[in-house]
Design a protein around this motif. Sequence first.
Motif, PDB file in Angstrom:
ATOM      1  N   SER A   1       0.800  -1.229   0.000  1.00 48.47           N
ATOM      2  CA  SER A   1       0.000   0.000   0.000  1.00 48.47           C
ATOM      3  C   SER A   1       0.829   1.274   0.000  1.00 48.47           C
ATOM      4  O   SER A   1       0.269   2.372   0.061  1.00 48.47           O
ATOM      5  N   GLY A   2       2.159   1.164  -0.089  1.00 49.12           N
ATOM      6  CA  GLY A   2       2.968   2.373  -0.083  1.00 49.12           C
ATOM      7  C   GLY A   2       4.404   2.135  -0.499  1.00 49.12           C
ATOM      8  O   GLY A   2       4.812   0.995  -0.749  1.00 49.12           O
ATOM      9  N   ASN A   3       5.168   3.202  -0.586  1.00 51.25           N
ATOM     10  CA  ASN A   3       6.587   3.170  -0.960  1.00 51.25           C
ATOM     11  C   ASN A   3       7.418   3.718   0.203  1.00 51.25           C
ATOM     12  O   ASN A   3       7.583   4.927   0.340  1.00 51.25           O
ATOM     13  N   PHE A   4       7.922   2.859   1.051  1.00 50.42           N
ATOM     14  CA  PHE A   4       8.715   3.308   2.195  1.00 50.42           C
ATOM     15  C   PHE A   4      10.152   2.805   2.101  1.00 50.42           C
ATOM     16  O   PHE A   4      10.710   2.304   3.077  1.00 50.42           O
ATOM     17  N   ALA A   5      10.727   2.950   0.899  1.00 47.61           N
ATOM     18  CA  ALA A   5      12.098   2.503   0.661  1.00 47.61           C
ATOM     19  C   ALA A   5      12.238   1.060   1.158  1.00 47.61           C
ATOM     20  O   ALA A   5      11.376   0.235   0.896  1.00 47.61           O
ATOM     21  N   TRP A   6      13.316   0.776   1.908  1.00 44.60           N
ATOM     22  CA  TRP A   6      13.495  -0.610   2.366  1.00 44.60           C
ATOM     23  C   TRP A   6      13.050  -0.814   3.801  1.00 44.60           C
ATOM     24  O   TRP A   6      13.311  -1.858   4.395  1.00 44.60           O
ATOM     25  N   LEU A   7      12.363   0.151   4.417  1.00 41.22           N
ATOM     26  CA  LEU A   7      11.966   0.033   5.815  1.00 41.22           C
ATOM     27  C   LEU A   7      11.148  -1.232   6.065  1.00 41.22           C
ATOM     28  O   LEU A   7      11.439  -2.003   6.995  1.00 41.22           O
ATOM     29  N   ASN A   8      10.110  -1.462   5.293  1.00 41.70           N
ATOM     30  CA  ASN A   8       9.251  -2.627   5.513  1.00 41.70           C
ATOM     31  C   ASN A   8       9.968  -3.922   5.185  1.00 41.70           C
ATOM     32  O   ASN A   8       9.830  -4.921   5.889  1.00 41.70           O
ATOM     33  N   TRP A   9      10.766  -3.911   4.131  1.00 38.67           N
ATOM     34  CA  TRP A   9      11.463  -5.122   3.708  1.00 38.67           C
ATOM     35  C   TRP A   9      12.478  -5.575   4.746  1.00 38.67           C
ATOM     36  O   TRP A   9      12.572  -6.766   5.059  1.00 38.67           O
ATOM     37  N   ILE A  10      13.245  -4.652   5.301  1.00 40.76           N
ATOM     38  CA  ILE A  10      14.249  -5.069   6.281  1.00 40.76           C
ATOM     39  C   ILE A  10      13.579  -5.474   7.589  1.00 40.76           C
ATOM     40  O   ILE A  10      14.077  -6.351   8.306  1.00 40.76           O
ATOM     41  N   THR A  11      12.432  -4.888   7.910  1.00 45.10           N
ATOM     42  CA  THR A  11      11.699  -5.314   9.101  1.00 45.10           C
ATOM     43  C   THR A  11      11.223  -6.749   8.942  1.00 45.10           C
ATOM     44  O   THR A  11      11.297  -7.553   9.882  1.00 45.10           O
TER      45      THR A  11
END
Length: 475
Positions: free
Chosen positions: A249-259
């Motif tokens: 649902s959004g573009n938050f760089a790699w914040l969500n991926w690394i979490t």
Amino acid sequence: MDWFAAQDYEIARQVLQRGVAGVFVVAFLSTAAQFPALLGEHGLLPVPRLLEHRRFLRGPTLFRWRYSDRLLRWVAWTGVALAASVVVGLPQSGLPWVPMLVFLALWLLYMSVVNVGQTFYAFGWEMLLLEAGFTVAFLGSDAMPPPTAILLLTAWLVFRLEFGAGMIKIRGDPAWRDLSALYYHHETQPMPNPLSRFAHLLPKPVHRLEVLGNHFSQLIVPFFLFAPQPIASAAAAVIILTQLWLVVSGNFAWLNWITIVLAFSRISDPVVHWALPFLPREGGSGTVLPIWWLVPVLAVSALLVVLSYWPIRNLFSRRQLMNASFNRWQLVNAYGAFGTVTRRRIEVIVEGTLEASPDDTAEWREYQFKGKPGDPARMPRQFAPYHLRLDWLMWFLPLGSVREEWFYAFLGKLLEADRSTLRMLRVDPFDGERPSWVRVRTFHYRFATRAEKRRTGLWWMRDQPRVVIPPVSLP
């Protein structure tokens, strides 16, 4: 001593090492592509100028005594090569100090970039990547089981990331407390993606459930990361599913991926094989950790525990800091996001003209950015985990002031038709020709309703234009 060997977490180690390394690949690619134009010798905020006042450096950097765009590219591409080697598993096939040295090199190389990156590298996920890279450096290699202490410290990082974000929300905007935050967030977030409009148009009761789910995931679930299995795996799975919703649902760089990657630190092999029985079962990697490896692992673990004092104190402070580092090495940091929810989306639009007189009769053409909204008819694109740094900072301008040093430098580069700057945009309306004048206007943007979309074909509706920087030209 068997307790120090996490024999049931081999899959977790593989995900952690390869996943964090994959994020490093993206981060260094972003640096190679964008740093020279933003911060290079002729950038918007040139690093050589920063180095004239070294006391303003945020911490250690290889560029402390000398910077050049060529050296920067060497650093970036070396980082890409080292990180890619971990993604394919090369260092992990040796002794445990081999992946350790590779990750510590990635940590030092990227810290060198971040510490001269100024406002373009002042995002929370930069320090998150640095801390993650340092921590997983001590997971060892395939020759022996991963250390339990490092897996728990990785879970402690996830706890601070999630619980810190939850607390900053509860203490901040009342919209998080009255459950209305998601009435606005999908539309006003820094960089929407193709599904953001769909998420925004969901019924308000669904948005309230989203906020409740967010509070549950960030304020309650993180405590269960330290519970026995399979409860810890279930807690990690909840965090992963919540992050996947943010990914779509959004573009938050790699914040969500690394979490997502870091949350795997609490998912055990038996749980993975129960959920995915088709996965082959790997042979054991030993049962104990040799003393020559255990000693440095415990020493680093003790260091990280001691450094935890400051973020723990911050979590319980009424004046909680968001995305703050308490030491020059950016280890054991405080995290958080969106303590305040923006109610209206104000977009900064940059226009230029070739005409000699910049009055209302002039033909003004709009510069289009790759990620941030501009053309109302253009569907938002997906860029995460790649980080479009210029586009993100454009979102922050109307929240503060357009009179930022870097922004005026950006306007000057447009007037010069600087090629490296124009390559960061999606559309140069003048095809490389120098405009005579540029100006800056703001518009109120909102997602088109379903009826408006059917009638006009537009993704965005915009109105209330206002000139915030009148026409300027080169001397």
